[in-house]
Scaffold this motif. Structure first.
Motif, PDB file in Angstrom:
ATOM      1  N   SER A 102       0.824  -1.212   0.000  1.00 52.92           N
ATOM      2  CA  SER A 102       0.000   0.000   0.000  1.00 52.92           C
ATOM      3  C   SER A 102       0.855   1.258   0.000  1.00 52.92           C
ATOM      4  O   SER A 102       0.439   2.300  -0.497  1.00 52.92           O
ATOM      5  N   GLY A 103       2.063   1.159   0.542  1.00 51.09           N
ATOM      6  CA  GLY A 103       2.927   2.340   0.621  1.00 51.09           C
ATOM      7  C   GLY A 103       3.931   2.487  -0.494  1.00 51.09           C
ATOM      8  O   GLY A 103       4.743   3.412  -0.494  1.00 51.09           O
ATOM      9  N   GLY A 104       3.922   1.567  -1.479  1.00 52.21           N
ATOM     10  CA  GLY A 104       4.873   1.665  -2.571  1.00 52.21           C
ATOM     11  C   GLY A 104       5.157   0.314  -3.203  1.00 52.21           C
ATOM     12  O   GLY A 104       4.318  -0.586  -3.164  1.00 52.21           O
ATOM     13  N   PHE A 105       6.373   0.150  -3.751  1.00 51.88           N
ATOM     14  CA  PHE A 105       6.688  -1.087  -4.467  1.00 51.88           C
ATOM     15  C   PHE A 105       8.169  -1.433  -4.318  1.00 51.88           C
ATOM     16  O   PHE A 105       9.018  -0.565  -4.109  1.00 51.88           O
ATOM     17  N   GLN A 106       8.446  -2.728  -4.440  1.00 54.65           N
ATOM     18  CA  GLN A 106       9.809  -3.248  -4.328  1.00 54.65           C
ATOM     19  C   GLN A 106      10.655  -2.832  -5.522  1.00 54.65           C
ATOM     20  O   GLN A 106      10.177  -2.752  -6.653  1.00 54.65           O
ATOM     21  N   THR A 107      11.927  -2.541  -5.252  1.00 57.50           N
ATOM     22  CA  THR A 107      12.892  -2.307  -6.319  1.00 57.50           C
ATOM     23  C   THR A 107      14.141  -3.152  -6.051  1.00 57.50           C
ATOM     24  O   THR A 107      14.443  -3.490  -4.911  1.00 57.50           O
ATOM     25  N   VAL A 108      14.851  -3.485  -7.124  1.00 57.86           N
ATOM     26  CA  VAL A 108      16.040  -4.343  -7.006  1.00 57.86           C
ATOM     27  C   VAL A 108      17.258  -3.617  -7.560  1.00 57.86           C
ATOM     28  O   VAL A 108      17.314  -3.320  -8.760  1.00 57.86           O
ATOM     29  N   PRO A 109      18.240  -3.313  -6.720  1.00 55.88           N
ATOM     30  CA  PRO A 109      19.476  -2.726  -7.238  1.00 55.88           C
ATOM     31  C   PRO A 109      20.349  -3.785  -7.905  1.00 55.88           C
ATOM     32  O   PRO A 109      20.468  -4.908  -7.408  1.00 55.88           O
ATOM     33  N   VAL A 110      20.910  -3.432  -9.050  1.00 55.37           N
ATOM     34  CA  VAL A 110      21.880  -4.288  -9.735  1.00 55.37           C
ATOM     35  C   VAL A 110      23.213  -3.551  -9.695  1.00 55.37           C
ATOM     36  O   VAL A 110      23.348  -2.463 -10.260  1.00 55.37           O
ATOM     37  N   LEU A 111      24.187  -4.120  -9.011  1.00 56.98           N
ATOM     38  CA  LEU A 111      25.485  -3.476  -8.826  1.00 56.98           C
ATOM     39  C   LEU A 111      26.430  -3.857  -9.962  1.00 56.98           C
ATOM     40  O   LEU A 111      26.489  -5.023 -10.368  1.00 56.98           O
ATOM     41  N   ALA A 112      27.164  -2.869 -10.461  1.00 60.27           N
ATOM     42  CA  ALA A 112      28.117  -3.107 -11.553  1.00 60.27           C
ATOM     43  C   ALA A 112      29.525  -2.780 -11.062  1.00 60.27           C
ATOM     44  O   ALA A 112      29.797  -1.659 -10.627  1.00 60.27           O
ATOM     45  N   TYR A 113      30.409  -3.773 -11.137  1.00 56.48           N
ATOM     46  CA  TYR A 113      31.810  -3.610 -10.771  1.00 56.48           C
ATOM     47  C   TYR A 113      32.680  -3.782 -12.014  1.00 56.48           C
ATOM     48  O   TYR A 113      32.282  -4.418 -12.990  1.00 56.48           O
ATOM     49  N   TYR A 114      33.887  -3.235 -11.944  1.00 57.53           N
ATOM     50  CA  TYR A 114      34.815  -3.317 -13.074  1.00 57.53           C
ATOM     51  C   TYR A 114      36.082  -4.046 -12.634  1.00 57.53           C
ATOM     52  O   TYR A 114      36.135  -5.262 -12.644  1.00 57.53           O
ATOM     53  N   GLY A 115      37.115  -3.312 -12.222  1.00 62.11           N
ATOM     54  CA  GLY A 115      38.360  -3.945 -11.822  1.00 62.11           C
ATOM     55  C   GLY A 115      38.580  -3.889 -10.316  1.00 62.11           C
ATOM     56  O   GLY A 115      37.865  -3.202  -9.581  1.00 62.11           O
ATOM     57  N   PHE A 116      39.632  -4.610  -9.870  1.00 59.05           N
ATOM     58  CA  PHE A 116      39.968  -4.676  -8.446  1.00 59.05           C
ATOM     59  C   PHE A 116      41.478  -4.580  -8.278  1.00 59.05           C
ATOM     60  O   PHE A 116      42.245  -4.866  -9.191  1.00 59.05           O
ATOM     61  N   SER A 117      41.879  -4.149  -7.085  1.00 62.21           N
ATOM     62  CA  SER A 117      43.313  -4.116  -6.775  1.00 62.21           C
ATOM     63  C   SER A 117      43.497  -4.532  -5.326  1.00 62.21           C
ATOM     64  O   SER A 117      42.551  -4.510  -4.530  1.00 62.21           O
ATOM     65  N   LYS A 118      44.714  -4.901  -4.982  1.00 59.13           N
ATOM     66  CA  LYS A 118      45.000  -5.315  -3.611  1.00 59.13           C
ATOM     67  C   LYS A 118      44.804  -4.159  -2.631  1.00 59.13           C
ATOM     68  O   LYS A 118      44.205  -4.320  -1.579  1.00 59.13           O
ATOM     69  N   ASN A 119      45.351  -2.968  -2.995  1.00 59.80           N
ATOM     70  CA  ASN A 119      45.279  -1.882  -2.013  1.00 59.80           C
ATOM     71  C   ASN A 119      45.191  -0.477  -2.601  1.00 59.80           C
ATOM     72  O   ASN A 119      45.213   0.498  -1.855  1.00 59.80           O
ATOM     73  N   LYS A 120      45.091  -0.321  -3.925  1.00 61.25           N
ATOM     74  CA  LYS A 120      45.066   1.012  -4.518  1.00 61.25           C
ATOM     75  C   LYS A 120      43.770   1.221  -5.287  1.00 61.25           C
ATOM     76  O   LYS A 120      43.523   0.577  -6.303  1.00 61.25           O
ATOM     77  N   GLU A 327      23.243   3.120  -2.182  1.00 62.32           N
ATOM     78  CA  GLU A 327      22.961   2.576  -3.513  1.00 62.32           C
ATOM     79  C   GLU A 327      22.071   1.338  -3.452  1.00 62.32           C
ATOM     80  O   GLU A 327      21.763   0.752  -4.485  1.00 62.32           O
ATOM     81  N   LEU A 328      21.651   0.942  -2.255  1.00 66.93           N
ATOM     82  CA  LEU A 328      20.929  -0.318  -2.078  1.00 66.93           C
ATOM     83  C   LEU A 328      19.436  -0.084  -1.852  1.00 66.93           C
ATOM     84  O   LEU A 328      18.837  -0.654  -0.945  1.00 66.93           O
ATOM     85  N   SER A 329      18.829   0.721  -2.688  1.00 62.77           N
ATOM     86  CA  SER A 329      17.401   1.012  -2.544  1.00 62.77           C
ATOM     87  C   SER A 329      16.566  -0.208  -2.935  1.00 62.77           C
ATOM     88  O   SER A 329      16.633  -0.677  -4.072  1.00 62.77           O
ATOM     89  N   VAL A 330      15.784  -0.719  -1.986  1.00 61.75           N
ATOM     90  CA  VAL A 330      14.973  -1.918  -2.252  1.00 61.75           C
ATOM     91  C   VAL A 330      13.472  -1.638  -2.154  1.00 61.75           C
ATOM     92  O   VAL A 330      12.659  -2.569  -2.262  1.00 61.75           O
ATOM     93  N   PHE A 331      13.104  -0.364  -1.973  1.00 62.22           N
ATOM     94  CA  PHE A 331      11.679  -0.026  -1.894  1.00 62.22           C
ATOM     95  C   PHE A 331      11.482   1.428  -2.293  1.00 62.22           C
ATOM     96  O   PHE A 331      12.225   2.305  -1.851  1.00 62.22           O
TER      97      PHE A 331
END
Length: 337
Positions: A102-120, A327-331
Motif C-alpha cells: 500500500s505504501g509503494g513497491f519493491q525495487t532491485v538494485p543491480v550493482l556493476a563492478y569493473y576492476g579490483f586491486s589489492k590496495n590502490k 545505492e541499495l534502494s529496495v523499496f
C-alpha cells in the motif's frame, strides 16, 4: 599397535552410525510432529507449530521442496527467528510477485563492478578490503544476492524474490575479478554475472577462456558485453548506415555464438558498453534471442521496468560503506490508490 588402531576405528564408526541414527530419528520425529499438528487451508496455506530444531530452511525444504526459500516463510509471518511451539502460516504460492504494498513497491538494485586491486583504489578499481567490507555488509544486513534469472522472473511477474534482493555484476572480464572478487563471493556464497566482451578475453589484463570456463562450471553466470566494446548507439565518423548496421549485427551475434561454443551455455543477457542503446539495438537484441539488457543508469528496478533498459549502479573505487549503503534502494515509497 595395529589392533589398537583397528579398535579405535570401530569405535569411531559406531559413534558415527549412532549419531546419524539419532539425527534421522529427530528428523522423523519432527516430521511426525508437524503432520499431527499441521492445519491445511485449501491448497494455499499450511499452519504448523515449530519445533526446537526447526529452521526457516528446514521448513521450506519440507513444505516448499526448496530450502533456499526459507525467506518466504519469514517474510509472510513478519519474523526473523523461530521459537519452539510458535505457530506459523506457510504460504504454498508466491504471495507478492511484484513486491507491491500500500505504501509503494519493491525495487532491485543491480550493482556493476569493473576492476579490483589489492590496495590502490581508482575510479573503476575497488580495493580488496573495500569489496570484502561491501559483501560483509550485504550478508550482515539481511540482503539476498540473486541471479539474473531470478531477477528476470521478478520482472516478468512470474516469481517472488526476497524483499531485500540485490544482483551483482562485473563488466569486461578483468583478471582482477578472478583473483580478488571471486574468492570473496565464494566465501559468502553469493552468485554473480560476468559480462565479457569477447575480443578482450585472453589479453594481458583479462581472464583467459580457461578461467572463464572454470567460473562458469563453478556456477557463475557468463553473459555478453559485445565483441569489441564499441558504443552501440553511435555511428562512427565516416561510417555509413549500412556499415553501422552490419557492425551491430556482428557485435550482438558473434559473442553469443562464441560463448555457446566455448562454454556450452546460452547467452541471454547483454550489458551495453557505456550503458548506451537505441531502438535499433534493442530490436536487434530481440531478433537474436536476448531476453534482457542492462544500462548503467543509477536506479533500482521495479518489476515493470523495460527489460531492455534495466538499470545498474556502478560501484566506484572510493566508496565508503555509507555511500555504498545508499545505492541499495529496495523499496520505492509511493501512495498506491
Amino acid at each position: 599397535m595395529q589392533q589398537f588402531a583397528n579398535r579405535k576405528k570401530r569405535i569411531f564408526d559406531i559413534i558415527l552410525i549412532l549419531s546419524l541414527l539419532f539425527l534421522a530419528a529427530c528428523a522423523i520425529t519432527t516430521r511426525l510432529y508437524h503432520k499431527t499438528s499441521e492445519i491445511r487451508i485449501d491448497d494455499d496455506f499450511i499452519i504448523v507449530k515449530a519445533t526446537a530444531i526447526d529452521t526457516f530452511s528446514s521448513l521450506a525444504a519440507e513444505y516448499l521442496n526448496d530450502p533456499s526459500k526459507g525467506w518466504l516463510i519469514a517474510e509472510f509471518n513478519h519474523i526473523k527467528s523461530l521459537t519452539s511451539g510458535q505457530e506459523l502460516c506457510i504460504p504454498l504460492f508466491p504471495f507478492n510477485k511484484g513486491g507491491l504494498k500500500s505504501g509503494g513497491f519493491q525495487t532491485v538494485p543491480v550493482l556493476a563492478y569493473y576492476g579490483f586491486s589489492k590496495n590502490k583504489a581508482s575510479k573503476i578499481s575497488i580495493t580488496q578490503d573495500d569489496f570484502k567490507a561491501q559483501m560483509k555488509y550485504l550478508k550482515e544486513n539481511g540482503y539476498h544476492v540473486i541471479t539474473l534469472d531470478q531477477l528476470l522472473g521478478f520482472l516478468d511477474y512470474r516469481e517472488q524474490i526476497p524483499e531485500k534482493s540485490v544482483a551483482i555484476t562485473f563488466d569486461d572480464g578483468w583478471i582482477s575479478v578472478y583473483d580478488i572478487a571471486i574468492p570473496i563471493l565464494k566465501k559468502y556464497g553469493f552468485p554473480a554475472t560476468i559480462f565479457i566482451y569477447t575480443d578482450f578475453i585472453g589479453g594481458g589484463k583479462a581472464m583467459s577462456w580457461k578461467q572463464i570456463k572454470e567460473l562458469s562450471e563453478a556456477g557463475f553466470d557468463i553473459q555478453c558485453q559485445t565483441k569489441t566494446h564499441r558504443n552501440l548507439k553511435v555511428i562512427k565518423k565516416k561510417e555509413s548506415f549500412k556499415e553501422y548496421f552490419k557492425s551491430l549485427e556482428m557485435e550482438i551475434s558473434y559473442p553469443k555464438k562464441v560463448i555457446n561454443k566455448k562454454l556450452q551455455k546460452e547467452c541471454k543477457y547483454l550489458a551495453y558498453p557505456y550503458g548506451k542503446t537505441n531502438n535499433l539495438v534493442i530490436a536487434m537484441l530481440k531478433k537474436h534471442g536476448y531476453r534482457a539488457a542492462f544500462t548503467v543508469n543509477r536506479k533500482s528496478n521495479p518489476f515493470f521496468i523495460d527489460k531492455y533498459k534495466i538499470n545498474r549502479t556502478a560501484i566506484y573505487g572510493k566508496y565508503d560503506i555509507e555511500k555504498f549503503r545508499k545505492e541499495l534502494s529496495v523499496f520505492q515509497r509511493m501512495e498506491l490508490k
